[in-house]
Write a protein that holds these residues in place. Structure first.
Motif, mmCIF file in Angstrom:
data_model
loop_
_atom_site.group_PDB
_atom_site.id
_atom_site.type_symbol
_atom_site.label_atom_id
_atom_site.label_comp_id
_atom_site.label_asym_id
_atom_site.label_seq_id
_atom_site.Cartn_x
_atom_site.Cartn_y
_atom_site.Cartn_z
ATOM 1 N N GLY A 67 17.678 -92.581 16.127
ATOM 2 C CA GLY A 67 19.116 -92.418 15.982
ATOM 3 C C GLY A 67 19.909 -93.698 15.879
ATOM 4 N N GLN A 68 19.393 -94.676 15.141
ATOM 5 C CA GLN A 68 20.067 -95.967 15.166
ATOM 6 C C GLN A 68 20.077 -96.718 13.835
ATOM 7 N N ILE A 69 20.219 -96.023 12.703
ATOM 8 C CA ILE A 69 20.183 -96.748 11.439
ATOM 9 C C ILE A 69 21.239 -96.251 10.456
ATOM 10 N N ASN A 70 21.761 -97.200 9.701
ATOM 11 C CA ASN A 70 22.667 -96.919 8.605
ATOM 12 C C ASN A 70 22.091 -97.617 7.379
ATOM 13 N N LEU A 71 21.713 -96.858 6.360
ATOM 14 C CA LEU A 71 21.119 -97.406 5.143
ATOM 15 C C LEU A 71 22.108 -97.329 4.001
ATOM 16 N N LEU A 72 22.212 -98.421 3.261
ATOM 17 C CA LEU A 72 23.015 -98.457 2.049
ATOM 18 C C LEU A 72 22.142 -98.998 0.930
ATOM 19 N N LEU A 73 22.011 -98.227 -0.149
ATOM 20 C CA LEU A 73 21.285 -98.679 -1.328
ATOM 21 C C LEU A 73 22.296 -99.192 -2.343
ATOM 22 N N ASP A 74 22.147 -100.448 -2.736
ATOM 23 C CA ASP A 74 23.057 -101.079 -3.692
ATOM 24 C C ASP A 74 22.537 -100.857 -5.107
ATOM 25 N N GLU A 75 23.304 -100.117 -5.887
ATOM 26 C CA GLU A 75 22.894 -99.678 -7.229
ATOM 27 C C GLU A 75 22.487 -100.819 -8.157
ATOM 28 N N GLU A 76 23.217 -101.907 -8.163
ATOM 29 C CA GLU A 76 22.963 -102.991 -9.118
ATOM 30 C C GLU A 76 22.251 -104.190 -8.501
ATOM 31 N N ALA A 77 21.696 -104.028 -7.328
ATOM 32 C CA ALA A 77 21.054 -105.158 -6.644
ATOM 33 C C ALA A 77 19.545 -105.139 -6.818
ATOM 34 N N GLY A 78 18.994 -106.339 -6.908
ATOM 35 C CA GLY A 78 17.556 -106.538 -6.887
ATOM 36 C C GLY A 78 17.170 -107.164 -5.561
ATOM 37 N N HIS A 79 15.934 -107.600 -5.441
ATOM 38 C CA HIS A 79 15.453 -108.155 -4.175
ATOM 39 C C HIS A 79 16.199 -109.423 -3.780
ATOM 40 N N PHE A 80 16.500 -110.272 -4.755
ATOM 41 C CA PHE A 80 17.097 -111.567 -4.460
ATOM 42 C C PHE A 80 18.621 -111.546 -4.485
ATOM 43 N N SER A 81 19.223 -110.409 -4.740
ATOM 44 C CA SER A 81 20.678 -110.304 -4.801
ATOM 45 C C SER A 81 21.345 -110.681 -3.488
ATOM 46 N N TYR A 82 20.636 -110.566 -2.381
ATOM 47 C CA TYR A 82 21.212 -110.799 -1.060
ATOM 48 C C TYR A 82 21.185 -112.275 -0.664
ATOM 49 N N MET A 83 20.591 -113.118 -1.489
ATOM 50 C CA MET A 83 20.500 -114.546 -1.185
ATOM 51 C C MET A 83 21.727 -115.282 -1.707
ATOM 52 N N ASP A 84 22.202 -116.222 -0.913
ATOM 53 C CA ASP A 84 23.336 -117.038 -1.323
ATOM 54 C C ASP A 84 22.990 -117.864 -2.563
ATOM 55 N N GLU A 85 21.806 -118.474 -2.540
ATOM 56 C CA GLU A 85 21.312 -119.214 -3.697
ATOM 57 C C GLU A 85 20.028 -118.571 -4.168
ATOM 58 N N LEU A 86 19.952 -118.289 -5.451
ATOM 59 C CA LEU A 86 18.754 -117.667 -6.009
ATOM 60 C C LEU A 86 17.621 -118.679 -6.116
ATOM 61 N N PRO A 87 16.379 -118.236 -5.968
ATOM 62 C CA PRO A 87 15.242 -119.120 -6.217
ATOM 63 C C PRO A 87 15.248 -119.560 -7.680
ATOM 64 N N PRO A 88 14.614 -120.689 -7.972
ATOM 65 C CA PRO A 88 14.568 -121.163 -9.365
ATOM 66 C C PRO A 88 13.998 -120.093 -10.302
ATOM 67 N N GLN A 89 14.580 -119.977 -11.447
ATOM 68 C CA GLN A 89 14.153 -119.090 -12.526
ATOM 69 C C GLN A 89 14.255 -117.608 -12.203
ATOM 70 N N ILE A 90 15.029 -117.252 -11.184
ATOM 71 C CA ILE A 90 15.272 -115.841 -10.868
ATOM 72 C C ILE A 90 16.648 -115.475 -11.394
ATOM 73 N N GLU A 91 16.711 -114.404 -12.130
ATOM 74 C CA GLU A 91 17.988 -113.892 -12.605
ATOM 75 C C GLU A 91 18.359 -112.682 -11.761
ATOM 76 N N ASP A 92 19.604 -112.632 -11.340
ATOM 77 C CA ASP A 92 20.066 -111.550 -10.489
ATOM 78 C C ASP A 92 20.456 -110.345 -11.325
ATOM 79 N N ALA A 93 20.107 -109.163 -10.830
ATOM 80 C CA ALA A 93 20.484 -107.915 -11.500
ATOM 81 C C ALA A 93 21.954 -107.587 -11.264
ATOM 82 N N GLN A 94 22.565 -108.246 -10.282
ATOM 83 C CA GLN A 94 23.945 -107.986 -9.897
ATOM 84 C C GLN A 94 24.917 -108.515 -10.963
#
Length: 125
Positions: free
Chosen positions: A78-105
């Motif tokens: 009884g302790q979770i709230n899940l939000l799925l971000d429609e336009e996000a990929g794995h690296f979308s949550y990073m402030d700076e993307l790894p080299p050669q990664i393009e964000d889906a956002q």
């Protein structure tokens, strides 16, 4: 973060990974977490905190199906709230993307600003 909160992470070979100390969190925000380490029986039984979980629908590293498994585990406690971000990929949550990664956002700056606001509201609630 889950291992710091008493989660028991195991590799595919059964080796324990994580710290030896456990911290008591009131709230924990997880962004595209590595779910596979915690799918063995009892792995998350000792985690006693409110969890805010976000995962990208376009995430190929931690697909939404894995986040849904984590949600099912924590729902029993009884302790979770899940939000799925429609336009996000794995690296979308990073402030700076790894080299050669393009964000889906499509609008990264707005997405990250909203993400920071939402997490701040969760942890200070």
């Amino acid at each position: 973060m889950l291992t710091l909160a008493a989660g028991k992470a195991l590799t595919h070979l059964g080796h324990h990974i994580g710290p030896n100390s456990i911290w008591k969190f009131e709230r924990l925000a997880l962004l595209a977490p590595p779910v596979d380490f915690f799918l063995h029986p009892g792995a998350l039984q000792s985690v006693d905190t409110q969890i805010y979980l976000r995962n990208g629908v376009k995430d190929k590293v931690t697909p939404p199906s894995k986040a849904l498994l984590l949600k099912q585990i924590f729902e029993k406690q009884g302790q979770i709230n899940l939000l799925l971000d429609e336009e996000a990929g794995h690296f979308s949550y990073m402030d700076e993307l790894p080299p050669q990664i393009e964000d889906a956002q499509p609008n990264r700056k707005v997405f990250l600003a909203n993400l920071a606001r939402d997490i701040a509201q969760f942890v200070t609630a």
